[in-house]
Design an enzyme around this catalytic site. Structure first.
Site, PDB file in Angstrom:
ATOM      1  N   ASN A   9       0.874  -1.168   0.000  1.00 37.10           N
ATOM      2  CA  ASN A   9       0.000   0.000   0.000  1.00 37.10           C
ATOM      3  C   ASN A   9       0.917   1.225   0.000  1.00 37.10           C
ATOM      4  OD1 ASN A   9      -1.826   2.031   0.465  1.00 37.10           O
ATOM      5  ND2 ASN A   9      -2.418   1.351   2.523  1.00 37.10           N
ATOM      6  N   LYS A  11       0.220   4.211  -0.395  1.00 38.00           N
ATOM      7  CA  LYS A  11      -0.431   5.420   0.139  1.00 38.00           C
ATOM      8  C   LYS A  11      -0.151   6.616  -0.782  1.00 38.00           C
ATOM      9  CE  LYS A  11      -0.344   3.301   4.630  1.00 38.00           C
ATOM     10  NZ  LYS A  11      -0.362   3.436   6.079  1.00 38.00           N
ATOM     11  N   HIS A  94      -9.665   1.174   4.517  1.00 38.61           N
ATOM     12  CA  HIS A  94      -8.435   1.429   5.276  1.00 38.61           C
ATOM     13  C   HIS A  94      -8.756   2.422   6.396  1.00 38.61           C
ATOM     14  CE1 HIS A  94      -4.406   2.638   6.367  1.00 38.61           C
ATOM     15  NE2 HIS A  94      -3.978   1.559   5.752  1.00 38.61           N
ATOM     16  N   GLU A  96      -7.199   4.848   7.526  1.00 43.63           N
ATOM     17  CA  GLU A  96      -6.955   6.260   7.192  1.00 43.63           C
ATOM     18  C   GLU A  96      -8.144   6.851   6.431  1.00 43.63           C
ATOM     19  OE1 GLU A  96      -3.164   5.612   5.287  1.00 43.63           O
ATOM     20  OE2 GLU A  96      -2.300   5.091   7.235  1.00 43.63           O
ATOM     21  N   GLU A 166      -5.749  -4.751  10.393  1.00 48.02           N
ATOM     22  CA  GLU A 166      -4.699  -3.765  10.638  1.00 48.02           C
ATOM     23  C   GLU A 166      -5.018  -2.973  11.903  1.00 48.02           C
ATOM     24  OE1 GLU A 166      -2.593  -2.620   6.750  1.00 48.02           O
ATOM     25  OE2 GLU A 166      -4.371  -1.404   6.880  1.00 48.02           O
ATOM     26  N   GLY A 172       2.133   2.369  10.658  1.00 46.49           N
ATOM     27  CA  GLY A 172       3.092   3.452  10.484  1.00 46.49           C
ATOM     28  C   GLY A 172       3.759   3.890  11.769  1.00 46.49           C
ATOM     29  N   SER A 212       3.081  -2.018  10.450  1.00 39.77           N
ATOM     30  CA  SER A 212       4.531  -2.094  10.695  1.00 39.77           C
ATOM     31  C   SER A 212       5.107  -3.484  10.431  1.00 39.77           C
ATOM     32  CB  SER A 212       4.865  -1.611  12.108  1.00 39.77           C
ATOM     33  OG  SER A 212       4.482  -0.254  12.265  1.00 39.77           O
TER      34      SER A 212
HETATM   35  P1  PGA Z   1       2.561   0.294   7.633  1.00 41.55           P
HETATM   36  O1  PGA Z   1       1.126   0.506   6.951  1.00 41.55           O
HETATM   37  O2  PGA Z   1       3.103  -1.010   7.096  1.00 41.55           O
HETATM   38  O3  PGA Z   1       3.379   1.480   7.189  1.00 41.55           O
HETATM   39  O4  PGA Z   1       2.349   0.249   9.102  1.00 41.55           O
HETATM   40  C1  PGA Z   1       0.264  -0.560   6.758  1.00 41.55           C
HETATM   41  C2  PGA Z   1      -1.009  -0.065   6.118  1.00 41.55           C
HETATM   42  O5  PGA Z   1      -1.494   1.002   6.502  1.00 41.55           O
HETATM   43  O6  PGA Z   1      -1.556  -0.724   5.221  1.00 41.55           O
END
Ligand code: PGA
Length: 249
Positions: A9, A11, A94, A96, A166, A172, A212
């Site tokens: 992803n 982003k 997601h 976000e 997640e 992140g 992460s």
């Molecule tokens: P990350 O993000 O691996 O940077 O923690 C995962 C995601 O949001 O899909």
């Protein structure tokens, strides 16, 4: 069908040129052979058609789609447009998007219907915030997310989706769920699916872990019986790290 899936992803990162370059590097590493059944890159909308041209073994996903089929929705990108680029997957729900763009269960249901109607595969994200985890409420939280969305699908449609668990506190942040924490909730999720659609459907659902996940921790996570792969944010922006994760079975 249950598959080992590693999905990136990206982003809102990378210029078009840098994105195509990264996709080329991922494709050439993946083409040498990886243990994951599917390696997917989830790219920004404007990258889709150019990235599609350089992928072959690796598959393509968008990170979102419109909740309407077509028409006067300025700035939106429809599922049919996404499909026309060659993308096969759409990441939806997601955290976000739920948090910053007010993506409600109602909107997600509209998106799910359009994605499935187009014959694309939704990668449906779920997961709890930190305060819920601290109060040990993660199972109920995720179950409620499911009840409002994917558990409303027909059994036939449900079998076409991929789930990504997640935990928001791990996204992140550099804090990963421990393999025990991740396995516990993945097993719980599979149980919820079994209760609704039967054990066979549950056993055939791919459930990915995200938050992460990196080349150092992927192997112990993917070794868990109910973790089928990962949805990878930060580490998907480096071809070597990402493809190392796809080898971590
Ligand atoms: P990350 O993000 O691996 O940077 O923690 C995962 C995601 O949001 O899909």
């Amino acid at each position: 069908m249950r598959k080992k899936i590693v999905a990136g992803n990206w982003k809102m990162n990378l210029s078009l040129q840098d994105g195509v370059q990264l996709a080329k590097e991922v494709e050439s590493l993946v083409a040498k052979g990886v243990k994951a059944d599917e390696v997917i890159v989830g790219v920004p909308f404007i990258h889709l058609s150019e990235v599609a041209k350089v992928l072959s073994r690796a598959k393509l996903a968008s990170q979102n789609c419109a909740n309407k089929a077509s028409g006067a929705y300025t700035g939106e990108v429809s599922v049919e447009m996404i499909k026309s680029t060659g993308a096969e997957y759409v990441i939806i729900g997601h955290s976000e998007r739920r948090e910053y763009y007010n993506e409600t269960s109602e909107i997600l249901n509209e998106k799910l219907a359009l994605i499935l109607e187009a014959g694309l595969t939704p990668i449906y994200c779920c997961g709890e915030p930190l305060d819920v985890r601290e109060a040990n409420g993660q199972n109920d939280f995720v179950k409620k997310q499911f009840e409002e969305t994917i558990l409303k699908l027909s059994k036939e449609d449900f079998q076409k989706i991929v789930i990504a668990y997640e935990p928001i506190w791990a996204i992140g942040t550099g804090v990963t769920a421990s393999k025990e924490q991740a396995q516990e909730i993945h097993a719980y999720i599979r149980g919820v699916i079994a209760d609704k659609f039967g054990q066979e459907v549950a056993d055939n659902t791919s459930i990915l872990y995200g938050g992460s996940c990196n080349p150092k921790n992927a192997q112990e996570l993917f070794a868990q019986p109910d973790i089928d792969g990962g949805l990878i944010g930060g580490a998907s922006l480096k071809a070597e790290d990402f493809t190392t994760i796809a080898q971590s079975y």
